[in-house]
Write an enzyme that holds these catalytic residues in place. Structure first.
Site, PDB file in Angstrom:
ATOM      1  N   VAL A 188       2.175   7.277  -1.202  1.00 61.69           N
ATOM      2  CA  VAL A 188       3.131   8.194  -1.844  1.00 61.69           C
ATOM      3  C   VAL A 188       2.455   8.974  -2.971  1.00 61.69           C
ATOM      4  CG1 VAL A 188       5.200   8.283  -3.280  1.00 61.69           C
ATOM      5  CG2 VAL A 188       5.166   6.843  -1.246  1.00 61.69           C
TER       6      VAL A 188
ATOM      7  N   GLN B 194       0.803  -1.230   0.000  1.00 64.12           N
ATOM      8  CA  GLN B 194       0.000   0.000   0.000  1.00 64.12           C
ATOM      9  C   GLN B 194       0.833   1.276   0.000  1.00 64.12           C
ATOM     10  OE1 GLN B 194      -1.295  -2.758   2.145  1.00 64.12           O
ATOM     11  NE2 GLN B 194      -2.165  -3.045   0.118  1.00 64.12           N
ATOM     12  N   ARG B 195       2.175   1.135   0.003  1.00 62.71           N
ATOM     13  CA  ARG B 195       3.025   2.325   0.050  1.00 62.71           C
ATOM     14  C   ARG B 195       2.839   3.184  -1.196  1.00 62.71           C
ATOM     15  NH1 ARG B 195       7.652   2.317   3.285  1.00 62.71           N
ATOM     16  NH2 ARG B 195       7.832   0.075   2.994  1.00 62.71           N
ATOM     17  N   GLY B 196       2.564   2.544  -2.327  1.00 69.10           N
ATOM     18  CA  GLY B 196       2.457   3.264  -3.584  1.00 69.10           C
ATOM     19  C   GLY B 196       1.348   4.298  -3.580  1.00 69.10           C
TER      20      GLY B 196
END
Length: 313
Positions: A254, A249-251
């Site tokens: 960011v 889920q970092r994408g």
């Protein structure tokens, strides 16, 4: 008698030809450091290092701290001053991460050739803002803030997926066409010639353009927290991440931060679907399954096609 201008012989940021996506990624990260770093990929000789150094001079007034490829743990996180230690005077010696906090930007060239555990340490400090050292009699914790840029040539090896994911944005250097190559040659020759002149109008104009960019970035940093992010944008972002099969889920986190930075740069009061769509390739390209397995970082027409209907009015 030479009239050479003192200082680094680095092409001014405003005069670097093309590579607009690389420039945008650096600027977004400067506006919102929480983005967590920029990774630039591309063949050798595509101005990646020149652009990073020119950006640091423009934004921070000095060159970035550059991590050498053979850096040791002590050099990166700090240790003891060995000369002082031999004299019986234990004195801590700051590492490059503390230097980067003083100068504003850490540059890791050929980051894919650096030991994985050092890359992990650097990314962890850049993300958390905390440098904790507990070794060889040292027990310290310091709060540091710096921008992080890594460059790599994929032909010389990749990064482990875990490390790849921790760079907030990833951009790829573009191949210049004949017109851009011509313009680049003209610019470099002009720069070399103007360096030898006192009161160069060419260099003065470049410095004024750099100052305008710096002022624009500073204003965006001040106002970015006031930029509204409608829930519609969050939903769009989540669906885009699902469509591109982004790993983790970092994408999408960011992507929202970067879209907000872009809105602030463009003096907008709220993030629009247009802002989000422009930064999605930077936020998601290295988190797709094919990139995680090292196949390609290119953002292809198929990727755009998967998102097309989401952004249609």
């Amino acid at each position: 008698m030479s009239g050479a201008v003192p200082g680094p012989r680095i092409l001014p940021y405003s005069r670097v030809v093309a590579q607009d996506e690389l420039k945008l990624a650096l600027e977004l990260h400067h506006v919102v450091p929480r983005i967590g770093g920029v990774l630039m990929a591309g063949p050798r000789g595509t101005a990646k290092s020149t652009l990073v150094r020119a950006f640091a001079l423009m934004a921070h007034g000095e060159l970035p701290v550059t991590l050498p490829i053979n850096a040791t743990d002590d050099r990166v996180v700090g240790g003891w001053d060995l000369d002082a230690l031999i004299r019986g005077e234990p004195r801590p010696q700051p590492g490059l991460l503390e230097d980067a906090a003083d100068k504003g930007l850490l540059y890791v060239d050929e980051v894919n050739l650096l030991d994985d555990h050092l890359v992990d340490i650097i990314l962890d400090v850049a993300a958390t803002g905390v440098l904790s050292v507990q070794r060889e009699g040292l027990d310290t914790a310091k709060y540091l803030s710096f921008g992080l840029v890594g460059t790599m040539n994929p032909e010389e090896g990749g990064l482990r997926p875990q490390l790849l994911d921790r760079f907030g944005l990833m951009v790829t250097a573009e191949t210049l066409d004949a017109t851009e190559r011509h313009r680049l040659l003209r610019t470099v020759l002009d720069f070399e010639q103007e360096l030898g002149r006192e009161d160069s109008a060419w260099l003065s104009a470049a410095r004024r353009d750099d100052a305008r960019t710096r002022d624009r970035l500073t204003a965006a940093r001040r106002r970015v927290r006031d930029v509204d992010v409608p829930d519609q944008i969050l939903e769009l972002c989540a669906r885009a991440a699902e469509r591109t099969e982004a790993v983790g889920q970092r994408g999408e986190i960011v992507a929202v931060l970067a879209a907000r930075a872009l809105a602030a740069l463009e003096d907008a009061d709220r993030v629009t679907p247009g802002h989000l769509r422009r930064i999605l390739p930077m936020a998601l390209r290295h988190r797709r399954p094919e990139a995680v397995h090292g196949d390609t970082f290119d953002w292809e027409p198929d990727d755009e096609a998967r998102l097309q209907d989401l952004f249609e009015v």
